[in-house]
Motif scaffolding. Structure first.
Motif, PDB file in Angstrom:
ATOM      1  N   LEU A  57       0.830  -1.200   0.000  1.00 34.62           N
ATOM      2  CA  LEU A  57       0.000   0.000   0.000  1.00 34.62           C
ATOM      3  C   LEU A  57       0.867   1.253   0.000  1.00 34.62           C
ATOM      4  N   MET A  58       1.965   1.213   0.748  1.00 37.46           N
ATOM      5  CA  MET A  58       2.884   2.349   0.765  1.00 37.46           C
ATOM      6  C   MET A  58       3.506   2.546  -0.617  1.00 37.46           C
ATOM      7  N   ARG A  59       3.893   1.447  -1.262  1.00 35.59           N
ATOM      8  CA  ARG A  59       4.490   1.566  -2.593  1.00 35.59           C
ATOM      9  C   ARG A  59       3.489   2.089  -3.605  1.00 35.59           C
ATOM     10  N   ASP A  60       2.234   1.678  -3.497  1.00 35.56           N
ATOM     11  CA  ASP A  60       1.207   2.106  -4.443  1.00 35.56           C
ATOM     12  C   ASP A  60       0.841   3.582  -4.283  1.00 35.56           C
ATOM     13  N   THR A  61       0.929   4.092  -3.064  1.00 39.78           N
ATOM     14  CA  THR A  61       0.471   5.464  -2.783  1.00 39.78           C
ATOM     15  C   THR A  61       1.599   6.432  -2.444  1.00 39.78           C
ATOM     16  N   GLU A  62       2.746   5.887  -2.016  1.00 38.11           N
ATOM     17  CA  GLU A  62       3.873   6.702  -1.537  1.00 38.11           C
ATOM     18  C   GLU A  62       3.479   7.562  -0.335  1.00 38.11           C
ATOM     19  N   GLU A  63       2.533   7.050   0.447  1.00 39.76           N
ATOM     20  CA  GLU A  63       2.131   7.711   1.691  1.00 39.76           C
ATOM     21  C   GLU A  63       2.376   6.765   2.874  1.00 39.76           C
ATOM     22  N   SER A  64       2.396   7.310   4.072  1.00 40.98           N
ATOM     23  CA  SER A  64       2.609   6.498   5.269  1.00 40.98           C
ATOM     24  C   SER A  64       1.360   5.678   5.585  1.00 40.98           C
ATOM     25  N   VAL A  65       1.577   4.448   6.013  1.00 36.21           N
ATOM     26  CA  VAL A  65       0.483   3.520   6.308  1.00 36.21           C
ATOM     27  C   VAL A  65       0.496   3.183   7.797  1.00 36.21           C
ATOM     28  N   HIS A  66      -0.687   3.216   8.422  1.00 39.85           N
ATOM     29  CA  HIS A  66      -0.808   2.908   9.845  1.00 39.85           C
ATOM     30  C   HIS A  66      -1.728   1.718  10.071  1.00 39.85           C
ATOM     31  N   LEU A  67      -1.383   0.900  11.061  1.00 39.53           N
ATOM     32  CA  LEU A  67      -2.261  -0.142  11.562  1.00 39.53           C
ATOM     33  C   LEU A  67      -2.555   0.213  13.012  1.00 39.53           C
ATOM     34  N   SER A  68      -3.818   0.451  13.332  1.00 39.06           N
ATOM     35  CA  SER A  68      -4.181   0.974  14.645  1.00 39.06           C
ATOM     36  C   SER A  68      -5.219   0.115  15.345  1.00 39.06           C
ATOM     37  N   ILE A  69      -5.143   0.127  16.672  1.00 38.81           N
ATOM     38  CA  ILE A  69      -6.147  -0.523  17.505  1.00 38.81           C
ATOM     39  C   ILE A  69      -6.665   0.495  18.510  1.00 38.81           C
ATOM     40  N   GLN A  70      -7.760   0.161  19.171  1.00 40.72           N
ATOM     41  CA  GLN A  70      -8.365   1.067  20.143  1.00 40.72           C
ATOM     42  C   GLN A  70      -8.006   0.645  21.568  1.00 40.72           C
ATOM     43  N   ASP A  71      -7.639   1.624  22.388  1.00 44.32           N
ATOM     44  CA  ASP A  71      -7.401   1.386  23.812  1.00 44.32           C
ATOM     45  C   ASP A  71      -8.037   2.529  24.587  1.00 44.32           C
TER      46      ASP A  71
ATOM     47  N   GLY B 233       3.294   2.564  18.844  1.00 51.43           N
ATOM     48  CA  GLY B 233       3.046   2.662  20.278  1.00 51.43           C
ATOM     49  C   GLY B 233       2.475   4.003  20.694  1.00 51.43           C
ATOM     50  N   GLY B 234       2.465   4.957  19.762  1.00 54.49           N
ATOM     51  CA  GLY B 234       1.920   6.278  20.071  1.00 54.49           C
ATOM     52  C   GLY B 234       0.407   6.271  20.124  1.00 54.49           C
ATOM     53  N   ARG B 235      -0.141   7.334  20.688  1.00 56.08           N
ATOM     54  CA  ARG B 235      -1.585   7.433  20.865  1.00 56.08           C
ATOM     55  C   ARG B 235      -2.121   8.728  20.268  1.00 56.08           C
ATOM     56  N   ALA B 236      -3.431   8.702  19.998  1.00 59.19           N
ATOM     57  CA  ALA B 236      -4.147   9.913  19.574  1.00 59.19           C
ATOM     58  C   ALA B 236      -5.612   9.705  19.931  1.00 59.19           C
ATOM     59  N   PRO B 237      -6.345  10.781  20.197  1.00 59.36           N
ATOM     60  CA  PRO B 237      -7.782  10.638  20.497  1.00 59.36           C
ATOM     61  C   PRO B 237      -8.518   9.995  19.324  1.00 59.36           C
ATOM     62  N   LEU B 238      -9.442   9.122  19.620  1.00 58.92           N
ATOM     63  CA  LEU B 238     -10.185   8.418  18.575  1.00 58.92           C
ATOM     64  C   LEU B 238     -10.878   9.355  17.600  1.00 58.92           C
ATOM     65  N   TYR B 239     -11.386  10.480  18.111  1.00 58.21           N
ATOM     66  CA  TYR B 239     -12.278  11.314  17.324  1.00 58.21           C
ATOM     67  C   TYR B 239     -11.578  12.240  16.338  1.00 58.21           C
ATOM     68  N   CYS B 240     -10.221  12.284  16.342  1.00 56.55           N
ATOM     69  CA  CYS B 240      -9.589  13.275  15.458  1.00 56.55           C
ATOM     70  C   CYS B 240      -8.512  12.714  14.532  1.00 56.55           C
ATOM     71  N   VAL B 241      -8.466  11.388  14.359  1.00 49.62           N
ATOM     72  CA  VAL B 241      -7.597  10.792  13.339  1.00 49.62           C
ATOM     73  C   VAL B 241      -8.421   9.778  12.550  1.00 49.62           C
ATOM     74  N   ALA B 242      -7.994   9.489  11.344  1.00 50.85           N
ATOM     75  CA  ALA B 242      -8.786   8.631  10.457  1.00 50.85           C
ATOM     76  C   ALA B 242      -8.956   7.220  11.016  1.00 50.85           C
ATOM     77  N   THR B 243      -7.858   6.598  11.449  1.00 47.77           N
ATOM     78  CA  THR B 243      -7.997   5.241  11.972  1.00 47.77           C
ATOM     79  C   THR B 243      -8.845   5.236  13.243  1.00 47.77           C
ATOM     80  N   GLY B 244      -8.737   6.287  14.036  1.00 48.12           N
ATOM     81  CA  GLY B 244      -9.549   6.370  15.252  1.00 48.12           C
ATOM     82  C   GLY B 244     -11.029   6.476  14.949  1.00 48.12           C
ATOM     83  N   LYS B 245     -11.379   7.284  13.983  1.00 51.68           N
ATOM     84  CA  LYS B 245     -12.787   7.442  13.632  1.00 51.68           C
ATOM     85  C   LYS B 245     -13.342   6.180  12.965  1.00 51.68           C
TER      86      LYS B 245
END
Length: 260
Positions: A90-104, A127-139
């Motif tokens: 996916l990174m090679r196809d888009t040349e953008e950063s790819v994230h795999l995220s879970i909810q905690d 290992g970093g965190r972000a609020p669920l409501y303001c990032v794409a994987t979180g939403k």
């Protein structure tokens, strides 16, 4: 690492690998620790139920809590391995950063990340965190939570940028749209110049267990590009869902999503 924490982990590892329960003196001597300090650390481990002390012999051993902890981690490790090749492609196809995220709790946690050729410095890390409501994987994860959980999130909408959704009704509409189309969009809601797109990953019981997303500079995320990335992400999420569940990766992800 905190010295006390390090010593506590040393004790826990020693007990876990020991073929039999150990005495306080032996633990302290083997690790070159002061006996009184070792006793305090052991008591903390006993209180947190990672270690148990036999009342008759006074010896210490680990409990099944370590097995429970390991069992909780294993699915995440497996998911990361299953997603690795798909994320790289996916990174090679888009040349953008790819994230795999879970909810905690109320956050998204970045389980894995593959940087594109022009990543946003200091935006995310494994290992970093972000609020669920303001990032794409979180939403993408939040959209499928129960009403009670979403209500709690709506009561704590704090702005990270001028683009952060802090109106409860607006967030509710946004989450409904995500469920209808099967992917989420972040338009500078955590960091103004960063946009993102994400899609959910589903287990065999129909639960949303993770999300895969793309992020990059807003200048590169035009409406046309976002639509293209959404299609690619849906396909990637579909393949990971299939691999994780051990069935045909051609499983219809959109049908599963719409069943919510």
């Amino acid at each position: 690492m905190n010295n006390t924490l390090f010593k506590g982990l040393q004790i826990l590892e020693m007990l876990a690998y020991s073929s039999q329960p150990m005495r306080l003196t032996d633990i302290a001597n083997n690790l070159n620790l002061v006996k009184s300090g070792t006793h305090r650390l052991l008591q903390a481990l006993v209180d947190s139920k990672y270690v148990v002390q036999d009342k008759e012999s006074g010896k210490y051993s680990t409990t099944c809590k370590l097995i429970e902890l390991g069992s909780a981690v294993l699915p995440h490790l497996a998911l990361k391995q299953q997603a690795e090749g798909i994320m790289q492609q996916l990174m090679r196809d888009t040349e953008e950063s790819v994230h795999l995220s879970i909810q905690d709790q109320h956050d998204v946690v970045y389980l894995h990340k593959v940087d594109g050729p022009a990543p946003i410095p200091f935006y995310t890390h494994i290992g970093g965190r972000a609020p669920l409501y303001c990032v794409a994987t979180g939403k993408a994860l939040l959209a499928y939570k129960n009403d009670f959980f979403i209500e709690k999130i709506k009561q704590n909408l704090n702005p990270k940028t001028d683009n952060t959704i802090i109106n409860a009704q607006q967030l509710e509409m946004e989450l409904q749209e995500i469920k209808e189309r099967g992917y989420s969009i972040n338009k500078g809601e955590l960091k103004e110049e960063v946009y993102g797109v994400a899609a959910p990953i589903i287990d065999k019981t129909g639960n949303i267990i993770a999300a895969i997303g793309l992020s990059g500079h807003s200048e590169r995320f035009t409406t046309k590009t976002i639509n293209k990335y959404a299609d690619l992400l849906m396909q990637a999420a579909q393949r990971i869902t299939g691999l994780h569940n051990g069935h045909d990766p051609s499983v219809n992800l959109q049908r599963l999503i719409l069943s919510w």
